[in-house]
Scaffold this motif. Sequence first.
Motif, PDB file in Angstrom:
ATOM      1  N   LEU A  92     -43.343 -21.320  14.747  1.00  0.00           N
ATOM      2  CA  LEU A  92     -44.657 -21.881  14.411  1.00  0.00           C
ATOM      3  C   LEU A  92     -45.689 -20.777  14.232  1.00  0.00           C
ATOM      4  N   LYS A 132     -50.738 -24.939  17.371  1.00  0.00           N
ATOM      5  CA  LYS A 132     -49.677 -25.764  17.969  1.00  0.00           C
ATOM      6  C   LYS A 132     -48.650 -24.885  18.682  1.00  0.00           C
ATOM      7  N   VAL A 159     -35.927 -32.286  17.667  1.00  0.00           N
ATOM      8  CA  VAL A 159     -37.391 -32.413  17.566  1.00  0.00           C
ATOM      9  C   VAL A 159     -38.015 -31.088  17.118  1.00  0.00           C
ATOM     10  N   ALA A 160     -37.561 -29.977  17.705  1.00  0.00           N
ATOM     11  CA  ALA A 160     -38.119 -28.682  17.322  1.00  0.00           C
ATOM     12  C   ALA A 160     -37.801 -28.357  15.857  1.00  0.00           C
ATOM     13  N   MET A 175     -40.078 -30.375  13.709  1.00  0.00           N
ATOM     14  CA  MET A 175     -41.446 -29.846  13.780  1.00  0.00           C
ATOM     15  C   MET A 175     -41.605 -28.620  12.871  1.00  0.00           C
ATOM     16  N   CYS A 194     -41.564 -29.748   9.196  1.00  0.00           N
ATOM     17  CA  CYS A 194     -42.860 -30.313   8.778  1.00  0.00           C
ATOM     18  C   CYS A 194     -43.899 -29.202   8.594  1.00  0.00           C
ATOM     19  N   SER A 246     -45.922 -32.845  11.976  1.00  0.00           N
ATOM     20  CA  SER A 246     -45.676 -31.727  12.888  1.00  0.00           C
ATOM     21  C   SER A 246     -46.378 -31.953  14.227  1.00  0.00           C
ATOM     22  N   SER A 247     -47.591 -32.509  14.176  1.00  0.00           N
ATOM     23  CA  SER A 247     -48.330 -32.789  15.417  1.00  0.00           C
ATOM     24  C   SER A 247     -47.618 -33.843  16.250  1.00  0.00           C
ATOM     25  N   LEU A 293     -44.431 -34.557  16.283  1.00  0.00           N
ATOM     26  CA  LEU A 293     -43.217 -33.989  16.886  1.00  0.00           C
ATOM     27  C   LEU A 293     -43.566 -33.005  17.995  1.00  0.00           C
ATOM     28  N   THR A 294     -44.698 -32.305  17.855  1.00  0.00           N
ATOM     29  CA  THR A 294     -45.152 -31.436  18.948  1.00  0.00           C
ATOM     30  C   THR A 294     -45.445 -32.268  20.192  1.00  0.00           C
TER      31      THR A 294
END
Lengths: 103, 165
Positions: A16, A42, B6-7, B10, B13, B33-34, B36-37
């Motif tokens: 990220l 994030k 999930v990661a 994320m 996305c 992405s939010s 899934l975060t």
Amino acid sequence: MTIEPRLVITMAVICLVGIGIYGLLVTRNLIKVIVALQILVKGAILALVLAAKYQGQIQLGQSMALTLIVADTIVAVVGLALGLQVRRRIGSLDLRDLTKLKG
Amino acid sequence: MLEVVVAGGMIFCAVLAIRSSYLLQSAIWLAGSSALTAILLYLMGAPQIAVIELSVGAGLVTVLFVFAINITGEDASTVLPSIPRPAAWAAVILVVAAFAWMVLPGQQPAQVEAGLAGFSTVLWQDRAVDMALQVVLIFAGVLGILTLLGKPAAAGEPEGGDSDD
């Protein structure tokens, strides 16, 4: 073979951060810059909670992450408002056009 | 295994949010992405912050993005990048390598037992200054929203009453 969740989340944080920095570097559109900033933050939130969890202070990590989320949201709001005003005045969201501003 | 899925979602996305040419699509991918975060935060044992991330990150911020994009219009980002892509990639690799060197230790420390203080105790007593700062930030955000919703000044009309007469 099982992958440790800590390693998975650490790798996700690194990805990220990388994606966010890449977006900040290559994007000239003001709204896309804010999107890249959101992705970068994030990663920071996840890193904060992960570090707090493995130090046994998850509540402290959550409270710090809350501050980060609030600050990030305010940055997005102010940035979008700025972008809107820039668009109204110079008709573009290109960051390079901001050099035409006169004070 | 769930964390991997999930990661991965994320990161997928997030990549599409950056690569998408259309701002609206970019905002939608960012919302994904939010969300899934938030799931990842929940899986990490931080449900309070997961709820806040879901409601603020995936909800409020997305609404603001869609609203702002509707006003400004789809300014498709087909312009050239700020810096050459190879230079950007080199900078990203450098930063990611430095970051990985910091956060990937050779020995994994044992997980410590969770502290006894609850979230509300930590938030309202130990982090009282943070809360005061957040109040100030929220006021700044309200001013930002007022600017976002404010009517544009007419052409040629001086703004803020600072006309030199």
